[in-house]
Design a protein around this motif. Structure first.
Motif, mmCIF file in Angstrom:
data_model
loop_
_atom_site.group_PDB
_atom_site.id
_atom_site.type_symbol
_atom_site.label_atom_id
_atom_site.label_comp_id
_atom_site.label_asym_id
_atom_site.label_seq_id
_atom_site.Cartn_x
_atom_site.Cartn_y
_atom_site.Cartn_z
ATOM 1 N N GLY A 267 -19.721 -34.157 -83.737
ATOM 2 C CA GLY A 267 -18.438 -33.562 -83.351
ATOM 3 C C GLY A 267 -17.884 -34.098 -82.053
ATOM 4 O O GLY A 267 -17.319 -33.351 -81.257
ATOM 5 N N CYS A 268 -18.007 -35.398 -81.811
ATOM 6 C CA CYS A 268 -17.619 -35.952 -80.510
ATOM 7 C C CYS A 268 -16.144 -36.349 -80.457
ATOM 8 O O CYS A 268 -15.657 -36.732 -79.410
ATOM 9 N N HIS A 269 -15.426 -36.298 -81.555
ATOM 10 C CA HIS A 269 -14.010 -36.669 -81.630
ATOM 11 C C HIS A 269 -13.775 -38.169 -81.402
ATOM 12 O O HIS A 269 -12.630 -38.565 -81.220
ATOM 13 N N ALA A 270 -14.814 -38.969 -81.392
ATOM 14 C CA ALA A 270 -14.599 -40.398 -81.161
ATOM 15 C C ALA A 270 -13.750 -41.004 -82.283
ATOM 16 O O ALA A 270 -12.918 -41.884 -82.027
ATOM 17 N N CYS A 271 -13.923 -40.538 -83.521
ATOM 18 C CA CYS A 271 -13.128 -41.070 -84.634
ATOM 19 C C CYS A 271 -11.648 -40.781 -84.415
ATOM 20 O O CYS A 271 -10.785 -41.634 -84.653
ATOM 21 N N VAL B 296 -14.991 -45.870 -88.199
ATOM 22 C CA VAL B 296 -16.344 -46.235 -88.622
ATOM 23 C C VAL B 296 -17.018 -47.073 -87.545
ATOM 24 O O VAL B 296 -18.187 -46.868 -87.199
ATOM 25 N N GLU B 297 -16.255 -48.012 -87.013
ATOM 26 C CA GLU B 297 -16.770 -48.897 -85.971
ATOM 27 C C GLU B 297 -17.184 -48.096 -84.740
ATOM 28 O O GLU B 297 -18.152 -48.415 -84.074
ATOM 29 N N THR B 298 -16.407 -47.039 -84.442
ATOM 30 C CA THR B 298 -16.620 -46.286 -83.201
ATOM 31 C C THR B 298 -17.743 -45.260 -83.324
ATOM 32 O O THR B 298 -18.422 -44.990 -82.348
ATOM 33 N N CYS B 299 -17.904 -44.670 -84.495
ATOM 34 C CA CYS B 299 -18.801 -43.519 -84.653
ATOM 35 C C CYS B 299 -20.167 -43.805 -84.026
ATOM 36 O O CYS B 299 -20.894 -44.687 -84.477
ATOM 37 N N PRO B 300 -20.549 -43.053 -82.963
ATOM 38 C CA PRO B 300 -21.768 -43.392 -82.223
ATOM 39 C C PRO B 300 -23.042 -43.060 -82.986
ATOM 40 O O PRO B 300 -24.097 -43.615 -82.683
ATOM 41 N N THR B 301 -22.961 -42.160 -83.984
ATOM 42 C CA THR B 301 -24.179 -41.797 -84.714
ATOM 43 C C THR B 301 -24.216 -42.435 -86.100
ATOM 44 O O THR B 301 -25.077 -42.105 -86.900
#
Lengths: 207, 307
Positions: free
Chosen positions: A17-21, A135-140
């Motif tokens: 739930g980090c909102h990075a997407c 997709v590229e950003t998602c840290p997990t």
């Protein structure tokens, strides 16, 4: 080989739930303030100490049988051969019928361009052989993107070996974003005993 | 409840894509289609006392239908691109049927009105008969616009096109009654007292006709609500929204009580049966009710968030 069919799997066991997407999408697609092509639905359940947040990243499902493409009066919304649902920004008249028809609430009016826009699975990146920005950003690595018809791809292996689900299967749209282990309350739009507190853009629904 | 005594908080997106303009557009096409049908009925019966009503309605129908699409264009985010509708049509979209119907119907209406005003009865009858399917589809398709936008549970019912057609008849007849009464009261000085009495009777008869259509409308609304409440979850939720939720004052108060039950009492009430004022008040109330119905359908249908 069969033609390409792009799809996405979102593994909720990995999502933090980090909102990075959301942020990556905003930056990549130049999404204006107050609207989102990708956003995170958050559900808080329970009372301390038995409480938890559940997340659900939401983006256009790029449905196989897209209601928006069927209902668009000018064919501004159309499907590419690889399954991505596009909006022709020069064709769109902004009648908003697609927004009214879409069961997933993933289309928005671009307040700067006055047309309807949505997530296109970052078609410009995909065409260049890259993964979409989220997709590229998602840290997990909770988001996996790829060609569903290619049996050697990561996504088709994951789809074949995991219990997946889609949002609102009953709408007969055949969504192409699959979720693993998503919470029922996060997937469902129906909540009983609702009170509405309409803010600028968000509603809080409270039991 | 599945979570017992727990607290669940959501954050979801929410926007209203279609706003007042669309409800207003539905109201105007409804008025137009309703008055056209009345006009053709009057022409077909061919009796002399129906002439004035046939004439009023023949002019109302195209005028209202020229106003109506202006609402649609005003609602577009890109109004100057409205011509894309004709050039880049998509036959699976109900809006495409609409853009062609909305062009053909006023043209037909103008020709029909010309025939009625020049007393060419046969031509008026033929054009009128040809125009009725057009009038029905020009308003019926608006029901399909809502019904085929299947994301919204309140819209996605098979009853929607019929409800729209029947309520259009109610509002159309209501408008005809109001205008005929104004003409009877202030603008008709030439007619003899007997003729005036006949005209008054005719308006009262129209009132009765409106009441019967209103009863049919109530039946359709009842069956729609009943099915909504027993169908799937989304349908139940939106059914409760208009029955007991935020839209209850408009739906139950204005649409049902003010717009249907009170007009029925005014028309069928034993003491009021011969009163022209009662019929006119009933027509005004019925029109307010139909306008509220359009509002509840368009705005209420979108109020429940989809995520």
């Amino acid at each position: 080989m069969a033609e390409k069919r792009y799809a996405m799997v979102i593994d909720m066991r990995r999502c933090i739930g980090c909102h990075a997407c959301t942020v990556a999408c905003k930056a990549e697609m130049a999404v204006p303030l107050n609207v989102n092509a990708t956003w995170l639905k958050i559900v808080e359940k329970g009372k301390y100490p038995d409480a938890r947040k559940f997340f659900l990243p939401r983006l256009c499902n790029n449905c196989e049988d897209a209601i928006c493409a069927r209902n668009c009066p000018t064919k501004a919304t159309y499907k590419r051969d690889d399954g991505i649902v596009m909006v022709d920004m020069h064709r769109c008249i902004g009648c908003k019928y697609c927004i009214a028809s879409c069961p997933y609430d993933v289309r928005y009016i671009n307040p700067l361009k006055n047309i309807v826009q949505k997530c296109y699975f970052c078609h410009h990146r995909v065409d260049a052989g890259l993964a979409p920005a989220c997709v590229e950003t998602c840290p997990t690595r909770a988001m996996i993107f790829g060609d569903k018809n290619d049996h050697t791809s990561e996504i088709s292996q994951i789809l074949a070996t995991n219990a997946t689900n889609v949002i609102k299967r009953e709408m007969q749209t055949n969504p192409q974003v699959f979720y693993i282990s998503a919470d029922e309350a996060a997937m469902s739009s129906v909540q009983k005993r609702i009170s509405y507190h309409t803010g600028e853009h968000y509603i809080k629904l409270r039991f | 409840m599945e979570h017992g005594d727990v607290n669940v908080v959501y954050s979801v997106q929410f926007e209203l894509p279609l706003i007042m303009y669309i409800a207003q557009y539905f109201f105007f096409t409804g008025l137009s289609a309703g008055s056209f049908v009345i006009s053709v009925i009057a022409t077909m019966l061919g009796r002399k006392e129906f002439k004035p009503i046939g004439k009023i309605t023949a002019i109302l129908a195209p005028v209202l239908l020229i106003i109506a699409p202006l609402n649609l264009i005003a609602d577009l985010e890109q109004p100057l691109r409205f011509w894309h509708l004709f050039l880049f049509y998509n036959w699976t979209s109900p809006i495409t049927y609409g853009s062609f119907l909305l062009t053909a119907y006023p043209v037909m209406g103008i020709f029909y009105a010309a025939m009625v005003y020049t007393n060419r009865n046969t031509a008026a009858k033929v054009l009128g008969l040809m125009g009725i399917p057009l009038a029905i589809s020009v308003h019926g398709y608006t029901g399909f616009i809502l019904a085929l936008a299947k994301a919204r549970a309140l819209w996605n019912t098979a009853a929607m096109p019929t409800i729209f057609l029947v309520s259009a008849m109610v509002s159309g007849i209501g408008l005809v009654i109001i205008i005929a009464a104004i003409r009877w009261k202030w603008f008709d000085r030439k007619s003899s007292p007997e003729q005036k009495e006949k005209d008054r009777k005719l308006i009262l008869q129209l009132g009765q006709f409106m009441a019967y259509v209103l009863l049919l409308d109530l039946f359709l609304i009842m069956s729609d609500i009943l099915v909504l409440l027993t169908a799937h979850e989304d349908a139940y939720e939106v059914g409760m929204l208009i029955l007991t939720g935020n839209f209850a004052p408009l739906f139950v108060g204005v649409e049902l009580i003010l717009g249907a039950f009170i007009p029925l009492i005014l028309i069928f009430g034993p003491r009021l049966r011969n009163s022209l004022t009662a019929v006119v008040v009933a027509s005004i109330l019925a029109n307010i009710g139909v306008y509220a119905m359009r509002y509840v359908m368009v705005i209420g249908g979108q109020t429940v968030p989809l995520s």
